[in-house]
Design an enzyme around this catalytic site. Structure first.
Site, PDB file in Angstrom:
ATOM      1  CG  ASP A 180      -4.970  21.938   6.602  1.00  0.00           C
ATOM      2  OD1 ASP A 180      -6.069  21.606   6.119  1.00  0.00           O
ATOM      3  OD2 ASP A 180      -4.633  23.116   6.790  1.00  0.00           O
ATOM      4  CE  LYS A 184     -12.978  26.753   0.833  1.00  0.00           C
ATOM      5  NZ  LYS A 184     -12.700  28.191   0.615  1.00  0.00           N
TER       6      LYS A 184
END
Length: 276
Positions: A180, A184
């Site tokens: 992952d 952000k």
């Protein structure tokens, strides 16, 4: 994306059909409160509350388990599964039944690439870690169907496995494919490839063992390269200090192919554990 995800163990609505008898059909079954999802399979939370809470590098994902995956979990988990409870040091030769080299793969998704690599190199044992129940079942099923005795599936937190359950210098390689990226900025602290993680991994890797990362998220690739290059326990296998070509042993996954068709750039990193 072949990511280190967590599957939901929420009860599924009851289904009156014959789904349990047809591979590829989702399993829907109402369980009593407290009843384990797979009595002979992976535990929902193997480490329980034995260890401190920390920021996790993986996130929950809901996904149904097919009949074939459920069958594989029930039949094969006692033989090829490992719950990461953090309560013992694993004897890897005993786990695999041989003294062959062991590579740890963190986050194998649905396991197709892992099965292909295991088939292509039967002399290397692969210990795959994930918390995605359908993926665990799928990899076990693929291993069973293809006679891959060099695959074991671990359920739980890879950090606990590395820190509590693997002996120093016990691993011959580490693979982290498409983790992952936590794009952000406020979530960057959740990214797996960090200096602290690399120090833990280095303590479990034999000198000369290779850490192999791959990602299609270019900012994360740049961070991986920066962090690995700066770490004193690793050296880049590429003379120019950059990214590596995709080695032949890493399969081109369906997800990766779709990304390449969309113009994504996939970067591989191959760093060697140095002797200190």
């Amino acid at each position: 994306m072949s990511d280190f995800f967590n599957a939901s163990d929420a009860p599924q609505p009851e289904h009156s059909g014959e789904a349990g008898h047809h591979p590829g059909v989702s399993v829907r079954h109402t369980r009593a409160k407290g009843e384990p999802r797979f009595p002979d399979g992976p535990k929902a939370d193997p480490a329980g509350s034995h260890f401190e809470r920390r920021i996790r590098s993986f996130q929950p994902r809901r996904s149904r388990v097919t009949a074939g995956q459920a069958d594989a979990l029930q039949r094969l988990w006692p033989k090829w599964g490992l719950d990461i409870d953090g309560q013992r040091v694993v004897d890897l030769p005993e786990l695999f039944g041989n003294d062959n080299p062991v590579v740890l793969e963190i986050g194998f998704g649905m396991g197709e690439a892992t099965a292909q690599m295991a088939a292509g190199d039967p002399g290397t044992n692969i210990l795959g870690v994930d918390v995605h129940t359908p993926g665990q079942g799928n990899l076990l099923n693929l291993a069973d169907q293809n006679g891959l005795s060099n695959v074991r599936v671990a359920n739980g937190d890879a950090i606990i496995l590395l820190r509590e359950m693997l002996a120093p210098d016990s691993l011959d390689g580490l693979r982290v494919y498409f983790p992952d990226p936590w794009p952000k900025k406020r979530h960057h602290k959740r990214r797996l490839i960090q200096p602290e993680f690399l120090s833990l991994a280095a303590a479990r890797l034999k000198p000369g063992a290779v850490v192999h990362c791959a990602t299609d998220w270019e900012p994360y690739a740049e961070q991986m390269l920066e962090v690995l290059t700066a770490h004193p326990d690793f050296e880049n296998t590429q003379e120019d200090g950059g990214f590596a070509p995709r080695p032949q042993f890493r399969p081109l996954t369906r997800f990766e192919g779709q990304g390449l068709d969309k113009g994504h750039v996939v970067n591989d990193l191959l760093f060697r554990r140095v002797q200190r």
